[in-house]
Design a protein around this motif. Structure first.
Motif, PDB file in Angstrom:
ATOM      1  N   UNK A 321       0.811  -1.222   0.000  1.00  0.00           N
ATOM      2  CA  UNK A 321       0.000   0.000   0.000  1.00  0.00           C
ATOM      3  C   UNK A 321       0.842   1.269   0.000  1.00  0.00           C
ATOM      4  N   UNK A 322       2.168   1.109  -0.034  1.00  0.00           N
ATOM      5  CA  UNK A 322       3.059   2.263  -0.059  1.00  0.00           C
ATOM      6  C   UNK A 322       4.117   2.069  -1.133  1.00  0.00           C
ATOM      7  N   UNK A 323       4.709   3.133  -1.638  1.00  0.00           N
ATOM      8  CA  UNK A 323       5.750   2.990  -2.652  1.00  0.00           C
ATOM      9  C   UNK A 323       6.892   2.098  -2.156  1.00  0.00           C
ATOM     10  N   UNK A 324       7.393   1.204  -3.010  1.00  0.00           N
ATOM     11  CA  UNK A 324       8.498   0.332  -2.602  1.00  0.00           C
ATOM     12  C   UNK A 324       9.713   1.073  -2.066  1.00  0.00           C
ATOM     13  N   UNK A 325       9.994   2.257  -2.594  1.00  0.00           N
ATOM     14  CA  UNK A 325      11.157   2.996  -2.104  1.00  0.00           C
ATOM     15  C   UNK A 325      10.992   3.385  -0.637  1.00  0.00           C
ATOM     16  N   UNK A 326       9.766   3.637  -0.194  1.00  0.00           N
ATOM     17  CA  UNK A 326       9.522   3.940   1.215  1.00  0.00           C
ATOM     18  C   UNK A 326       9.751   2.695   2.072  1.00  0.00           C
ATOM     19  N   UNK A 327       9.304   1.558   1.579  1.00  0.00           N
ATOM     20  CA  UNK A 327       9.515   0.303   2.312  1.00  0.00           C
ATOM     21  C   UNK A 327      11.006  -0.008   2.402  1.00  0.00           C
ATOM     22  N   UNK A 328      11.720   0.211   1.315  1.00  0.00           N
ATOM     23  CA  UNK A 328      13.166   0.004   1.321  1.00  0.00           C
ATOM     24  C   UNK A 328      13.823   0.842   2.416  1.00  0.00           C
ATOM     25  N   UNK A 329      13.465   2.106   2.479  1.00  0.00           N
ATOM     26  CA  UNK A 329      14.101   3.011   3.439  1.00  0.00           C
ATOM     27  C   UNK A 329      13.935   2.544   4.874  1.00  0.00           C
ATOM     28  N   UNK A 330      12.837   1.860   5.165  1.00  0.00           N
ATOM     29  CA  UNK A 330      12.548   1.437   6.527  1.00  0.00           C
ATOM     30  C   UNK A 330      13.005   0.014   6.842  1.00  0.00           C
ATOM     31  N   UNK A 331      13.262  -0.796   5.811  1.00  0.00           N
ATOM     32  CA  UNK A 331      13.430  -2.231   6.077  1.00  0.00           C
ATOM     33  C   UNK A 331      14.655  -2.893   5.443  1.00  0.00           C
ATOM     34  N   UNK A 332      15.321  -2.267   4.489  1.00  0.00           N
ATOM     35  CA  UNK A 332      16.337  -2.961   3.698  1.00  0.00           C
ATOM     36  C   UNK A 332      17.693  -2.271   3.831  1.00  0.00           C
ATOM     37  N   UNK A 333      18.762  -3.089   3.896  1.00  0.00           N
ATOM     38  CA  UNK A 333      20.130  -2.586   3.998  1.00  0.00           C
ATOM     39  C   UNK A 333      20.989  -3.250   2.930  1.00  0.00           C
ATOM     40  N   UNK A 334      21.722  -2.417   2.194  1.00  0.00           N
ATOM     41  CA  UNK A 334      22.693  -2.926   1.234  1.00  0.00           C
ATOM     42  C   UNK A 334      24.074  -2.906   1.841  1.00  0.00           C
ATOM     43  N   UNK A 335      24.886  -3.883   1.497  1.00  0.00           N
ATOM     44  CA  UNK A 335      26.228  -4.016   2.073  1.00  0.00           C
ATOM     45  C   UNK A 335      27.273  -3.971   0.950  1.00  0.00           C
ATOM     46  N   UNK A 336      28.374  -3.291   1.188  1.00  0.00           N
ATOM     47  CA  UNK A 336      29.395  -3.155   0.158  1.00  0.00           C
ATOM     48  C   UNK A 336      30.783  -3.142   0.783  1.00  0.00           C
ATOM     49  N   UNK A 337      31.783  -3.434  -0.045  1.00  0.00           N
ATOM     50  CA  UNK A 337      33.163  -3.269   0.392  1.00  0.00           C
ATOM     51  C   UNK A 337      33.998  -2.529  -0.642  1.00  0.00           C
ATOM     52  N   UNK A 338      33.509  -2.426  -1.875  1.00  0.00           N
ATOM     53  CA  UNK A 338      34.291  -1.761  -2.913  1.00  0.00           C
ATOM     54  C   UNK A 338      33.331  -1.296  -4.001  1.00  0.00           C
ATOM     55  N   UNK A 339      32.696  -0.148  -3.786  1.00  0.00           N
ATOM     56  CA  UNK A 339      31.643   0.295  -4.694  1.00  0.00           C
ATOM     57  C   UNK A 339      31.636   1.822  -4.757  1.00  0.00           C
ATOM     58  N   UNK A 340      32.585   2.358  -5.486  1.00  0.00           N
ATOM     59  CA  UNK A 340      32.710   3.807  -5.586  1.00  0.00           C
ATOM     60  C   UNK A 340      31.480   4.422  -6.258  1.00  0.00           C
ATOM     61  N   UNK A 341      30.925   3.734  -7.256  1.00  0.00           N
ATOM     62  CA  UNK A 341      29.743   4.260  -7.932  1.00  0.00           C
ATOM     63  C   UNK A 341      28.561   4.339  -6.965  1.00  0.00           C
ATOM     64  N   UNK A 342      28.374   3.284  -6.164  1.00  0.00           N
ATOM     65  CA  UNK A 342      27.287   3.298  -5.191  1.00  0.00           C
ATOM     66  C   UNK A 342      27.404   4.450  -4.226  1.00  0.00           C
ATOM     67  N   UNK A 343      28.626   4.768  -3.806  1.00  0.00           N
ATOM     68  CA  UNK A 343      28.830   5.876  -2.876  1.00  0.00           C
ATOM     69  C   UNK A 343      28.539   7.219  -3.533  1.00  0.00           C
ATOM     70  N   UNK A 344      28.751   7.314  -4.832  1.00  0.00           N
ATOM     71  CA  UNK A 344      28.390   8.552  -5.532  1.00  0.00           C
ATOM     72  C   UNK A 344      26.878   8.684  -5.687  1.00  0.00           C
ATOM     73  N   UNK A 345      26.162   7.567  -5.479  1.00  0.00           N
ATOM     74  CA  UNK A 345      24.701   7.562  -5.601  1.00  0.00           C
ATOM     75  C   UNK A 345      24.020   7.514  -4.241  1.00  0.00           C
ATOM     76  N   UNK A 346      24.751   7.876  -3.209  1.00  0.00           N
ATOM     77  CA  UNK A 346      24.272   7.684  -1.845  1.00  0.00           C
ATOM     78  C   UNK A 346      22.970   8.427  -1.573  1.00  0.00           C
TER      79      UNK A 346
END
Length: 410
Positions: A321-346
């Motif tokens: 009933x809510x946008x998936x991006x809102x659910x992501x913000x409250x419930x999901x965590x991404x993990x990285x060790x070497x992702x310069x592009x991801x950090x530019x998209x923070x």
């Protein structure tokens, strides 16, 4: 950012190579000859193509081929390999080959040696995924004798909580128990058993149907998810925890799969966002180990568009009933060790949804230079943002002390 200012790392994705005695010391005597045990034997054949690992064990005691230590359990013959523990070796020396315990870095399986290697790597605390059980305990889910398999899961969890993360670890190793994947009620009981002694995370499969198990779209997993929701237990999913690494063809070399390792995390996250589980279980949190983060912004954008424009016929209008991006913000965590592009998209991911990892002792690991890698990638970020990514988010998610240590059973 000056070197002296980089925060002590809390790695949410490292690995342990289980000592040979884990099950021998904990299973009832009648199971010692059939439970997991180490046998030294040569390898007859070993390939890793199309995302599939296929080893063939030679005769124990023979020297007809390279000799290594093998886990033997039922019909399973699984060798220790250089890919299980590659740290300390030059990249070109890391090959698909069998090894013995003596040929691996002691920090792979010994607590004191692990803490010393963490010190070298500027790592304060670490969550460790398993090796022989595979990343979410698939080894035991596939076993024919489920009574023994359940004992093996419990034995692993006892070792993980009481020994690997026990007093010698001084709160620096954070437990990650397994569940009996074949029974959601038993899984719920195991979550509660380990939560009662301080565990705040549990390993799970990124795509359960690949293991012949129910998907997250039905209600079969609800007892397990309810236990996680109730106890604040994080559902941790590692790449490969569906026993099927992404690939393109049966003859694709490992380099193909290694490039697209994030793909299963991507598919899995969409499953969860469109499942309705986050609305039914509001305290539920999930994390994707070793999936990196650079792919997340587009998937969230696309998921929101689909939810907004197609939910009427897309099968999710009555449960999401809510946008998936809102659910992501409250419930999901991404993990990285070497992702310069991801950090530019923070800004598109969310500073609060990102965790750091070192992947010790695997071939992708940034050990012993995780600090330098982090400084290079995060040098453009404000100090408070770096603090959250490198340790603050993990402290909050895993219920650690303010100093970043595992609390144990308080």
């Amino acid at each position: 950012m000056e070197t002296t200012q980089f925060p002590l790392i809390i790695s949410v994705d490292d690995h342990t190579v289980e000592p040979a005695t884990v099950w021998r010391d904990r299973l009832p005597r009648k199971y010692l000859d059939v439970g997991p045990r180490i046998v030294r034997a040569p390898v007859k054949e070993m390939t890793f193509l199309g995302g599939r690992f296929r080893p063939v064990m030679g005769e124990p005691g023979s020297t007809d081929g390279p000799v290594g230590d093998w886990w033997v359990y039922g019909d399973l013959r699984r060798p220790l390999t250089r890919l299980d523990t590659a740290v300390g070796y030059a990249r070109d020396e890391v090959k698909l080959e069998v090894i013995t315990y003596e040929q691996m870095r002691p920090g792979s399986y010994d607590v004191s040696a692990r803490l010393a290697d963490m010190d070298v790597n500027h790592v304060q605390s670490a969550v460790c995924f398993p090796t022989f059980p595979r990343f979410c305990g698939q080894t035991f889910a596939e076993a024919a004798d489920k009574e023994l398999a359940l004992l093996c899961v419990r034995a692993y969890n006892d070792w993980m909580v009481e020994e690997w993360c026990g007093p010698k670890a001084r709160g620096r190793l954070i437990p990650l128990p397994l569940i009996p994947l074949w029974d959601a009620e038993l899984a719920a009981a195991e979550v509660r058993r380990n939560a009662a002694r301080g565990a705040r995370a549990v390993a799970f499969s990124e795509i359960p149907p690949h293991l012949g198990l129910p998907s997250v779209h039905g209600d079969e997993w609800d007892p397990f998810l309810a236990a996680c929701d109730e106890t604040g237990t994080v559902v941790a999913m590692h790449i490969g925890s569906s026993s099927r690494m992404p690939s393109t063809s049966a003859d694709a070399p490992p380099a193909v799969g290694s490039t697209i390792t994030f793909a299963n995390c991507c598919f899995s996250m969409v499953d969860w966002l469109m499942s309705g589980k986050f609305e039914r279980f509001p305290n539920l949190k999930v994390m994707y180990a070793e999936g990196q983060i650079g792919w997340i912004p587009y998937i969230l954008e696309r998921a929101d568009v689909v939810w907004e424009e197609n939910r009427g016929w897309g099968g999710v209008a009555d449960k999401v009933t809510r946008p998936p991006s809102e659910l992501f913000a409250e419930h999901v965590y991404g993990c990285f060790f070497d992702d310069a592009f991801g950090l530019r998209s923070l800004d598109s991911i969310g500073v609060g949804n990102v965790l750091y990892e070192t992947d010790y002792p695997h071939s992708d690991s940034t050990w012993p230079k995780s600090r330098e890698v982090g400084e290079r990638q995060m040098g453009h970020l404000p100090a408070d943002v770096v603090e959250r990514i490198v340790r603050g988010n993990a402290i909050e998610l895993l219920g650690l002390t303010k100093d970043g240590l595992w609390r144990g059973a308080e």
